[in-house]
Motif scaffolding. Structure first.
Motif, PDB file in Angstrom:
ATOM      1  N   UNK A  32      42.081  22.362 -43.174  1.00 53.66           N
ATOM      2  CA  UNK A  32      41.921  22.866 -41.471  1.00 53.66           C
ATOM      3  C   UNK A  32      42.027  21.822 -40.762  1.00 53.66           C
ATOM      4  N   UNK A  33      42.584  21.919 -39.576  1.00 48.92           N
ATOM      5  CA  UNK A  33      42.736  20.833 -38.604  1.00 48.92           C
ATOM      6  C   UNK A  33      42.245  21.548 -37.465  1.00 48.92           C
ATOM      7  N   UNK A 150      34.085  23.351 -36.442  1.00 46.69           N
ATOM      8  CA  UNK A 150      33.633  24.839 -36.417  1.00 46.69           C
ATOM      9  C   UNK A 150      35.382  25.258 -36.841  1.00 46.69           C
ATOM     10  N   UNK A 151      36.074  24.955 -35.512  1.00 45.08           N
ATOM     11  CA  UNK A 151      37.692  24.949 -35.737  1.00 45.08           C
ATOM     12  C   UNK A 151      38.502  24.550 -36.664  1.00 45.08           C
ATOM     13  N   UNK A 152      37.660  23.521 -37.318  1.00 49.53           N
ATOM     14  CA  UNK A 152      38.974  23.454 -37.950  1.00 49.53           C
ATOM     15  C   UNK A 152      38.473  23.771 -40.318  1.00 49.53           C
ATOM     16  N   UNK A 153      37.473  24.121 -39.971  1.00 48.02           N
ATOM     17  CA  UNK A 153      36.420  25.286 -40.841  1.00 48.02           C
ATOM     18  C   UNK A 153      37.196  26.199 -40.682  1.00 48.02           C
ATOM     19  N   UNK A 154      37.211  26.947 -39.640  1.00 48.14           N
ATOM     20  CA  UNK A 154      37.646  28.805 -39.855  1.00 48.14           C
ATOM     21  C   UNK A 154      39.180  28.182 -39.996  1.00 48.14           C
ATOM     22  N   UNK A 155      40.008  27.057 -39.216  1.00 50.99           N
ATOM     23  CA  UNK A 155      41.355  27.016 -39.334  1.00 50.99           C
ATOM     24  C   UNK A 155      41.866  27.477 -41.455  1.00 50.99           C
ATOM     25  N   UNK A 156      41.081  26.296 -41.860  1.00 54.06           N
ATOM     26  CA  UNK A 156      40.806  26.037 -43.158  1.00 54.06           C
ATOM     27  C   UNK A 156      40.564  27.814 -44.600  1.00 54.06           C
ATOM     28  N   UNK A 157      39.864  28.088 -43.623  1.00 54.68           N
ATOM     29  CA  UNK A 157      38.998  29.874 -44.293  1.00 54.68           C
ATOM     30  C   UNK A 157      40.186  30.580 -43.790  1.00 54.68           C
ATOM     31  N   UNK A 158      41.427  30.811 -42.599  1.00 54.35           N
ATOM     32  CA  UNK A 158      42.221  30.963 -42.451  1.00 54.35           C
ATOM     33  C   UNK A 158      43.476  31.039 -43.495  1.00 54.35           C
ATOM     34  N   UNK A 159      43.590  29.439 -43.610  1.00 55.21           N
ATOM     35  CA  UNK A 159      44.451  29.084 -44.640  1.00 55.21           C
ATOM     36  C   UNK A 159      44.376  29.897 -46.090  1.00 55.21           C
ATOM     37  N   UNK A 160      42.955  29.510 -46.152  1.00 58.66           N
ATOM     38  CA  UNK A 160      43.269  30.217 -47.870  1.00 58.66           C
ATOM     39  C   UNK A 160      43.691  31.143 -47.760  1.00 58.66           C
ATOM     40  N   UNK A 167      49.910  35.266 -52.943  1.00 63.12           N
ATOM     41  CA  UNK A 167      49.496  35.100 -54.503  1.00 63.12           C
ATOM     42  C   UNK A 167      49.009  36.157 -55.515  1.00 63.12           C
ATOM     43  N   UNK A 168      48.305  37.236 -53.878  1.00 61.47           N
ATOM     44  CA  UNK A 168      47.949  38.583 -54.544  1.00 61.47           C
ATOM     45  C   UNK A 168      46.284  38.462 -56.083  1.00 61.47           C
ATOM     46  N   UNK A 169      45.728  37.361 -55.299  1.00 60.86           N
ATOM     47  CA  UNK A 169      44.413  37.133 -55.588  1.00 60.86           C
ATOM     48  C   UNK A 169      43.129  36.953 -54.101  1.00 60.86           C
ATOM     49  N   UNK A 170      41.470  36.770 -54.735  1.00 58.22           N
ATOM     50  CA  UNK A 170      41.034  36.855 -53.680  1.00 58.22           C
ATOM     51  C   UNK A 170      40.671  35.563 -53.749  1.00 58.22           C
ATOM     52  N   UNK A 171      39.929  35.667 -52.034  1.00 57.36           N
ATOM     53  CA  UNK A 171      39.718  34.118 -52.094  1.00 57.36           C
ATOM     54  C   UNK A 171      37.857  34.861 -51.913  1.00 57.36           C
ATOM     55  N   UNK A 172      37.031  33.694 -52.749  1.00 55.36           N
ATOM     56  CA  UNK A 172      35.548  33.510 -52.793  1.00 55.36           C
ATOM     57  C   UNK A 172      35.237  32.677 -52.544  1.00 55.36           C
ATOM     58  N   UNK A 173      34.086  32.420 -52.346  1.00 58.94           N
ATOM     59  CA  UNK A 173      32.682  31.424 -51.435  1.00 58.94           C
ATOM     60  C   UNK A 173      33.434  30.560 -52.110  1.00 58.94           C
ATOM     61  N   UNK A 174      33.949  28.844 -50.980  1.00 58.57           N
ATOM     62  CA  UNK A 174      33.760  27.628 -50.482  1.00 58.57           C
ATOM     63  C   UNK A 174      32.819  27.180 -51.752  1.00 58.57           C
ATOM     64  N   UNK A 175      33.525  26.209 -52.538  1.00 61.50           N
ATOM     65  CA  UNK A 175      32.467  25.280 -53.777  1.00 61.50           C
ATOM     66  C   UNK A 175      32.432  24.043 -53.105  1.00 61.50           C
ATOM     67  N   UNK A 176      33.327  23.854 -52.580  1.00 65.30           N
ATOM     68  CA  UNK A 176      32.777  22.516 -51.656  1.00 65.30           C
ATOM     69  C   UNK A 176      33.739  21.626 -50.178  1.00 65.30           C
ATOM     70  N   UNK A 177      33.369  21.702 -49.153  1.00 62.05           N
ATOM     71  CA  UNK A 177      34.605  21.316 -48.310  1.00 62.05           C
ATOM     72  C   UNK A 177      33.687  19.819 -47.435  1.00 62.05           C
ATOM     73  N   UNK A 226      39.200  18.834 -42.034  1.00 64.33           N
ATOM     74  CA  UNK A 226      38.713  19.223 -43.208  1.00 64.33           C
ATOM     75  C   UNK A 226      39.244  19.439 -44.432  1.00 64.33           C
ATOM     76  N   UNK A 227      38.731  18.958 -45.912  1.00 61.95           N
ATOM     77  CA  UNK A 227      39.425  19.808 -47.181  1.00 61.95           C
ATOM     78  C   UNK A 227      38.233  20.636 -47.553  1.00 61.95           C
ATOM     79  N   UNK A 228      39.069  22.012 -48.214  1.00 60.63           N
ATOM     80  CA  UNK A 228      37.933  22.712 -49.084  1.00 60.63           C
ATOM     81  C   UNK A 228      38.576  22.910 -50.122  1.00 60.63           C
ATOM     82  N   UNK A 229      37.179  23.479 -50.818  1.00 62.61           N
ATOM     83  CA  UNK A 229      38.122  23.938 -52.429  1.00 62.61           C
ATOM     84  C   UNK A 229      37.515  25.120 -51.951  1.00 62.61           C
ATOM     85  N   UNK A 230      38.522  26.031 -52.264  1.00 62.35           N
ATOM     86  CA  UNK A 230      37.793  27.400 -52.250  1.00 62.35           C
ATOM     87  C   UNK A 230      38.553  27.831 -53.652  1.00 62.35           C
TER      88      UNK A 230
END
Length: 233
Positions: A32-33, A150-160, A167-177, A226-230
């Protein structure tokens, strides 16, 4: 020896268990950026004062006049600081004669940019050797940095969310950011110095009217990555 082998076995077992858990855990990684600009409210100017007997320029007299100008516009005296390396220099001419030259460098901090044009104009009229813009800042820069993160984190969430939808899957909680990069322009002195004294001398030489120097301060750019693992399901 037996204890060492037991400890090694436990370590390998834990490592294998962790890898197995990671394999069973489905996740995606996204970057996210964010980029935002804020107007500066603080400007720093570099002032160089040098004696010039031929032009009847004296550093001590200039310092007195500078203090008057700053007091006129309500600039605190502590906002003008002298470079520790400044001092008296010895100048040797071609003929071997020695002249003592007083040379001082100052850093001027202005917090009211609405009158910065007028202050620089009056300082330039004192025949200061050079006046240049050193850098600009924003007094709330730390708050703006957090906003960019905060904006970069939101961007990562929106991308995920977009990837998961495709892909037809559901995004759960972030494992790491992780914060990959946080850049603020001006912190690396990227502003090119602009000389005002040279402009004033040029105008006087041609006999034209001296125009008021216009400050065109660049906005401060803040970039965060930021780099997020979700986890996905």
């Amino acid at each position: 020896m037996k204890r060492l082998l037991i400890a090694l076995f436990v370590t390998l077992s834990l490592g294998a268990f962790a890898q197995e858990q990671e394999i069973k855990q489905h996740f995606i990684e996204v970057v996210g950026s964010s980029k935002m600009e804020v107007a500066p409210d603080i400007a720093y100017f570099s002032l160089l004062l040098v004696d010039n007997p031929k032009e009847n320029i004296n550093v001590e007299k200039q310092e007195v006049e500078i203090a008057k100008v700053l007091k006129k516009y309500g600039v605190p005296s502590e906002n003008l600081t002298i470079d520790k390396l400044s001092g008296i220099r010895q100048k040797v001419s071609f003929w071997g004669t020695k002249d003592v030259v007083n040379r001082k460098s100052y850093l001027l901090k202005l917090t009211n940019l609405a009158v910065s044009d007028k202050i620089i104009e009056e300082l330039s009229s004192l025949k200061i050797t050079s006046i240049s813009l050193y850098k600009v800042e924003n007094s709330q820069i730390e708050t703006h940095k957090l906003t960019a993160c905060e904006l970069a984190s939101k961007n990562a969430k929106e991308k995920a969310a977009s990837f998961c939808k495709g892909m037809g899957v559901a995004a759960l909680a972030p494992l790491a950011i992780y914060e990959q990069n946080l850049f603020v322009s001006g912190e690396e002195n990227e502003y090119q110095p602009r000389l005002y004294m040279a402009k004033a001398m040029e105008d006087n030489a041609v006999g034209g009217e001296q125009e008021e120097p216009q400050q065109a301060f660049k906005n401060i750019v803040i970039k965060c990555t930021v780099r997020a693992k979700i986890e996905v399901k």
